[in-house]
Design a protein around this motif. Structure first.
Motif, mmCIF file in Angstrom:
data_model
loop_
_atom_site.group_PDB
_atom_site.id
_atom_site.type_symbol
_atom_site.label_atom_id
_atom_site.label_comp_id
_atom_site.label_asym_id
_atom_site.label_seq_id
_atom_site.Cartn_x
_atom_site.Cartn_y
_atom_site.Cartn_z
ATOM 1 N N ARG A 1 -30.572 28.131 -21.665
ATOM 2 C CA ARG A 1 -31.850 27.895 -21.587
ATOM 3 C C ARG A 1 -32.697 28.593 -22.350
ATOM 4 O O ARG A 1 -32.623 29.720 -22.543
ATOM 5 C CB ARG A 1 -31.433 27.099 -20.360
ATOM 6 N N TRP B 1 -25.866 13.409 -28.824
ATOM 7 C CA TRP B 1 -27.362 13.012 -29.935
ATOM 8 C C TRP B 1 -26.890 13.715 -31.147
ATOM 9 O O TRP B 1 -26.751 14.891 -30.895
ATOM 10 C CB TRP B 1 -28.481 13.316 -29.298
ATOM 11 N N ARG C 1 -25.923 25.161 -21.316
ATOM 12 C CA ARG C 1 -25.307 26.689 -22.539
ATOM 13 C C ARG C 1 -27.167 26.837 -22.592
ATOM 14 O O ARG C 1 -27.382 27.138 -21.037
ATOM 15 C CB ARG C 1 -25.891 24.962 -23.889
ATOM 16 N N ARG D 1 -29.038 17.488 -16.559
ATOM 17 C CA ARG D 1 -28.952 17.080 -17.200
ATOM 18 C C ARG D 1 -28.534 17.469 -18.343
ATOM 19 O O ARG D 1 -29.182 18.797 -17.975
ATOM 20 C CB ARG D 1 -29.987 15.864 -17.950
ATOM 21 N N ARG D 2 -26.907 17.393 -18.446
ATOM 22 C CA ARG D 2 -25.902 18.208 -19.586
ATOM 23 C C ARG D 2 -25.544 17.396 -20.428
ATOM 24 O O ARG D 2 -25.578 16.428 -19.816
ATOM 25 C CB ARG D 2 -25.015 18.793 -19.019
ATOM 26 N N SER D 3 -25.790 16.729 -21.493
ATOM 27 C CA SER D 3 -25.275 15.602 -22.669
ATOM 28 C C SER D 3 -23.738 16.314 -22.514
ATOM 29 O O SER D 3 -23.220 17.480 -22.261
ATOM 30 C CB SER D 3 -25.368 16.258 -24.231
HETATM 31 C C1 LIG Z 1 -32.225 15.993 -33.112
HETATM 32 C C2 LIG Z 1 -31.015 16.545 -33.140
HETATM 33 C C3 LIG Z 1 -29.707 16.873 -33.704
HETATM 34 C C4 LIG Z 1 -28.431 16.868 -33.256
HETATM 35 N N1 LIG Z 1 -27.179 17.529 -34.531
HETATM 36 C C5 LIG Z 1 -26.570 18.187 -33.860
HETATM 37 C C6 LIG Z 1 -25.418 17.996 -34.442
HETATM 38 O O1 LIG Z 1 -25.044 17.223 -35.446
HETATM 39 N N2 LIG Z 1 -24.523 19.086 -33.942
HETATM 40 C C7 LIG Z 1 -24.568 19.893 -33.046
HETATM 41 O O2 LIG Z 1 -23.208 19.949 -32.528
HETATM 42 N N3 LIG Z 1 -24.971 19.446 -31.800
HETATM 43 C C8 LIG Z 1 -26.660 18.720 -32.268
HETATM 44 N N4 LIG Z 1 -27.874 18.581 -31.317
HETATM 45 C C9 LIG Z 1 -27.240 19.556 -29.803
HETATM 46 C C10 LIG Z 1 -26.566 18.664 -28.882
HETATM 47 O O3 LIG Z 1 -27.095 17.052 -28.748
HETATM 48 C C11 LIG Z 1 -26.307 19.527 -28.249
HETATM 49 O O4 LIG Z 1 -24.913 18.984 -28.004
HETATM 50 C C12 LIG Z 1 -27.195 19.629 -27.064
HETATM 51 O O5 LIG Z 1 -27.915 20.654 -27.449
HETATM 52 C C13 LIG Z 1 -27.033 19.542 -25.699
HETATM 53 O O6 LIG Z 1 -27.994 20.259 -24.502
HETATM 54 P P1 LIG Z 1 -28.474 19.256 -23.884
HETATM 55 O O7 LIG Z 1 -27.200 19.466 -22.231
HETATM 56 O O8 LIG Z 1 -29.847 19.987 -22.935
HETATM 57 O O9 LIG Z 1 -28.718 17.574 -23.670
HETATM 58 C C14 LIG Z 1 -28.768 18.052 -31.855
HETATM 59 C C15 LIG Z 1 -29.852 17.570 -31.149
HETATM 60 C C16 LIG Z 1 -31.029 17.332 -31.270
HETATM 61 C C17 LIG Z 1 -31.774 16.847 -30.858
#
Ligand SMILES: Cc1cc2nc3c(=O)[nH]c(=O)nc-3n(C[C@H](O)[C@H](O)[C@H](O)COP(=O)(O)O)c2cc1C
Length: 199
Positions: free
Chosen positions: A184, A144, A182, A19-21
C-alpha cells in the motif's frame, strides 16, 4: 498485514479499511445471483457524475456468453498478432472464463456535452469502484482487470462503439484461497499540506 482480516463487514468503516480485491483467476462460486447482481449494479450506478450524464454502462456477460467472449478476444488478438503463441491464446481464453460473474463496464462519454471527457471518464472509474464496493459489501470479492482486451478496438466493438471504451472487466465471486495484502502507498509520500505554489 498477512494476518489481517480482509473485507470485514462489521461496519461500513471496517469494510472500507479492510477491502481487498480477489484475483479473478482465484474467484470461485458462489458469485452473485441475478437479483444480487441487479442490486450491485444499482449501487454502482449511484456514482458521482457531473452533469447527470451517466457516462458509463454495464454489460453482464453470462456463463453461456463466455465462450463467445473468448472467441471475440482471441480472434482480435490473432488479427493483431498473427504469430501469437498457444500460451498467449490460452491465457486469453482463461481471462474470458474466469470467476463466476463478469460485468464489463463501459465508459460511454456524451460527446455533445460541455462536461469534459476527463470528468466523464473519471466517473466511469468511480462506477467501477462502486461496483466493487457493492460486491464486497454483499460478501463477495471482485477483481478489476483491463489487460489487452480492454485496449482492443475489436473487443470494444463487440460491446459498443467509439468513443466508448472498456473501463474494466469486473469479475465477481468468492475467494477460492486466502486473500493476502499487497503493498500500500506510503502515506507520507502521497499526503501533504499545500502552503503555496510548488517550485
Ligand atoms: C483500471 C484498472 C485496471 C487494472 N487492470 C489489471 C490487469 O489487467 N491485470 C492485473 O493484474 N491487475 C489489474 N489491476 C489491478 C487489480 O485490480 C489489482 O488486483 C488491484 O491492485 C487490487 O487492489 P485492491 O485490493 O486495493 O482492490 C487493475 C486496476 C485498475 C484500477
Amino acid at each position: 498485514m498477512s494476518d489481517m482480516a480482509f473485507n470485514d463487514r462489521s461496519t461500513p468503516l471496517t469494510l472500507l479499511e479492510t477491502r481487498r480485491s480477489g484475483k479473478p483467476r482465484d474467484l470461485i462460486a458462489p458469485g452473485p445471483d441475478a437479483d444480487q447482481l441487479d442490486h450491485i449494479l444499482r449501487i454502482a450506478a449511484r456514482t458521482p457524475d457531473h452533469g447527470k450524464l451517466a457516462p458509463w454502462r454495464f454489460v453482464i456477460v453470462a456463463d453461456d456468453a463466455r465462450a463467445k467472449l473468448a472467441e471475440v478476444i482471441t480472434t482480435a488478438y490473432r488479427a493483431e498478432r498473427p504469430q501469437a503463441s498457444a500460451t498467449e491464446i490460452a491465457a486469453l481464453e482463461q481471462f474470458a472464463h474466469q470467476a463466476p460473474s463478469l460485468v464489463v463496464v463501459l465508459s460511454s462519454p456524451r460527446t455533445g456535452s460541455h462536461i469534459p471527457l476527463w470528468e466523464q471518464e473519471l466517473s466511469a472509474g468511480a462506477a467501477c469502484m462502486n461496483l466493487l464496493h457493492a460486491a464486497h459489501a454483499m460478501g463477495f470479492a471482485g477483481g478489476w482487470l483491463t489487460g489487452w482486451p480492454s485496449f482492443s478496438d475489436a473487443v470494444r466493438d463487440a460491446f459498443g462503439q467509439a468513443p466508448e471504451r472498456i473501463a474494466g472487466f469486473l469479475f465477481l465471486g468468492t475467494p477460492g484461497r486466502p486473500l493476502d495484502e499487497r503493498p500500500r502507498p506510503d502515506m507520507e509520500a502521497i499526503v501533504s499540506h499545500w502552503t503555496g505554489p510548488v517550485a
